[in-house]
Enzyme design. Structure first.
Site, PDB file in Angstrom:
ATOM      1  CG  ASN A   9      -1.707   1.190   1.401  1.00 17.83           C
ATOM      2  OD1 ASN A   9      -1.553   2.078   0.371  1.00 17.83           O
ATOM      3  ND2 ASN A   9      -2.704   1.065   2.529  1.00 17.83           N
ATOM      4  NE  ARG A  93      -6.284   1.581   0.188  1.00 18.58           N
ATOM      5  CZ  ARG A  93      -6.611   2.043   1.316  1.00 18.58           C
ATOM      6  NH1 ARG A  93      -5.842   1.790   2.424  1.00 18.58           N
ATOM      7  NH2 ARG A  93      -7.817   2.580   1.561  1.00 18.58           N
ATOM      8  CG  HIS A 181     -12.562   4.494   3.172  1.00 19.25           C
ATOM      9  ND1 HIS A 181     -13.330   5.670   3.925  1.00 19.25           N
ATOM     10  CD2 HIS A 181     -11.327   4.450   3.459  1.00 19.25           C
ATOM     11  CE1 HIS A 181     -12.538   6.497   4.261  1.00 19.25           C
ATOM     12  NE2 HIS A 181     -11.085   5.830   4.025  1.00 19.25           N
ATOM     13  NE  ARG A 241      -8.534  12.747   3.837  1.00 22.91           N
ATOM     14  CZ  ARG A 241      -8.514  11.665   3.448  1.00 22.91           C
ATOM     15  NH1 ARG A 241      -9.349  11.334   2.603  1.00 22.91           N
ATOM     16  NH2 ARG A 241      -7.855  10.740   4.144  1.00 22.91           N
ATOM     17  CD  GLU A 379      -8.476  -0.328   4.550  1.00 25.25           C
ATOM     18  OE1 GLU A 379      -7.669  -0.186   5.427  1.00 25.25           O
ATOM     19  OE2 GLU A 379      -8.886   0.691   4.001  1.00 25.25           O
TER      20      GLU A 379
END
Ligand code: ADP
Length: 400
Positions: A9, A93, A181, A241, A379
């Site tokens: 990732n 990813r 996600h 964010r 993940e």
């Protein structure tokens, strides 16, 4: 030699990785870690399958000035620690699969070119994600590489969930609500199917609340709508964010405050959210521990927006059978879970008092109109499973 799958990732300032043994049709974590602080204070930290430290190493800043230097150090470390294993495939990813990719894909040159064409959709992330794929293809063209997308899980959205109320041609040009996600949602939906098959097929909202945060509405295990849209900025406020914003604010900042688009972007991605609201921290732990009113207000804002978004998802689904919390905040902050569910008590959601443990747990009290769960996400394991499946090593859904 035994077979192993590497999961990568790669971000702009860190590369995370995990190595799994392939044992029959199952996966067993060997080690996982990250090289972080690229271009700043680089460190390599690796823990074994039990979470015990294997390596903790600091580098001189000049030794790891960029991602390609980090890849080099990582490759060296991996080769030293493979212990008689052979890496038979690498799963990556990749943030954006654009409008096309609704599934993970084995990467060849044509796929890589297609994925590069999505760089404008997620400039920072996509470029960093693809870099190690490109480098590995040059060095080891025969090594299977699989790209797993954050967007793929949402590609079956009905058109209604995919559109902005903008002129039609923009949709055709790719200005859509992609949602992100997806690997986390897919993993959590799979675990829910195992532990609560009676609701997994019904109307479920998963709240992935980490430093990035979004919600997904699922029916029969499939994404129907997500709060993140064209970029990972939309929806809930996050660590740094902004989340959803009146677009007129962006116009104001550019037209009347003279901010350059890049400055606005920096503000929306890195200086907003919990950090911007509180002026103190992007970390929920620090805000919960603070007695400053700004910290309390930031958390109130986060919880209200999250609860409002759950209600919005319930409208899309026509009701709610289960709410599932996951990721750093969702898994570890019972106080935040309590506040979000408390804001939904009008909808009949009731929490048990004993929701303070860690790990997977069912949290609703008797009489609650929907189940409430916490299910830790993984993940990387989802990527490893997809990679193994595309190698033809296992049936879909099987694995660790
Ligand atoms: P990512 O993988 O997106 O970087 P995580 O899912 O690990 O993020 O979530 C990180 C966030 O989780 C932290 O910024 C922090 O706000 C929150 N968090 C982690 N542990 C706790 C905790 N024990 N209590 C409250 N919040 C926590």
């Amino acid at each position: 030699m035994s077979d192993a799958i590497l999961v990568v990732n790669a971000g702009s300032s860190s590369i995370k990785f995990k190595l799994y043994d392939v044992v029959g049709g199952a996966l067993a974590l060997v080690f996982g870690g990250a090289i972080g602080g690229i271009g700043g204070m680089p460190t390599l930290r690796v823990t074994d399958g039990n979470g015990d430290s294997l390596t903790e190493r600091r580098f001189e800043a000049a030794a790891v000035p960029d991602a390609s230097a980090a890849q080099h150090h990582l490759a060296e470390w991996l080769l030293e620690h493979l212990g008689g294993r052979e890496i038979v495939a690498v799963g990556h990813r990749v943030v954006h699969g654009g409008p096309d990719f609704a599934e993970p894909v084995r990467v060849d040159d044509a796929v890589l070119r297609r994925l590069e064409s999505f760089i404008p959709l997620a400039p920072l992330h996509q470029l960093s994600n693809l870099d190690p794929i490109r480098v590995l293809r040059q060095r080891r063209p025969d090594l299977p590489q699989v790209a797993c997308f954050d967007t793929a899980f949402h590609r079956g959205h009905p058109e209604l969930s995919d559109r902005f109320a903008l002129p039609r041609h923009l949709y055709d040009e790719g200005v859509r609500r992609y949602g992100f996600h997806g690997l986390s949602y897919e993993y959590v939906a799979g675990r829910l199917r195992e532990v609560a098959p009676e609701v997994a097929g019904a109307r479920v909202v998963i709240a992935h609340l980490g430093s990035g945060a979004s919600l997904c509405a699922l029916r029969e295990g499939r994404s129907q709508e997500a709060t993140m849209g064209f970029t990972a900025l939309d929806g809930l406020p996050m660590g740094t964010r902004s989340g959803g914003l009146d677009p007129g604010v962006v116009l104001h900042l550019i037209e009347h405050k003279g901010m350059a688009p890049a400055e606005v972007g920096h503000m929306l991605y890195h200086e907003s959210g919990l950090l911007g609201l509180s002026g103190l921290s992007n970390d929920v732990r620090a805000l919960l521990a603070s007695d400053r009113p700004e910290a309390a207000m930031a958390l109130d804002f986060f919880c209200r927006r999250a609860a409002q978004a759950v209600a919005g998802c319930a409208v899309t689904l026509g009701g709610l059978d289960a709410l599932v919390f996951t990721a750093g905040i969702g898994e570890n902050a019972p106080e935040i879970r309590r506040r979000i569910v408390a804001a939904l008590d009008w909808a009949g959601l009731i929490l048990r008092n004993d929701s303070d443990g860690t790990g997977m747990a069912r949290l609703d009290a008797p009489g609650s109109r929907a189940q409430v769960w916490v299910i830790p996400t993984d993940e990387e394991l989802m990527i490893a499973k997809h990679t193994m499946r595309l190698l033809g090593r296992t049936a879909p859904g099987a694995g660790a």
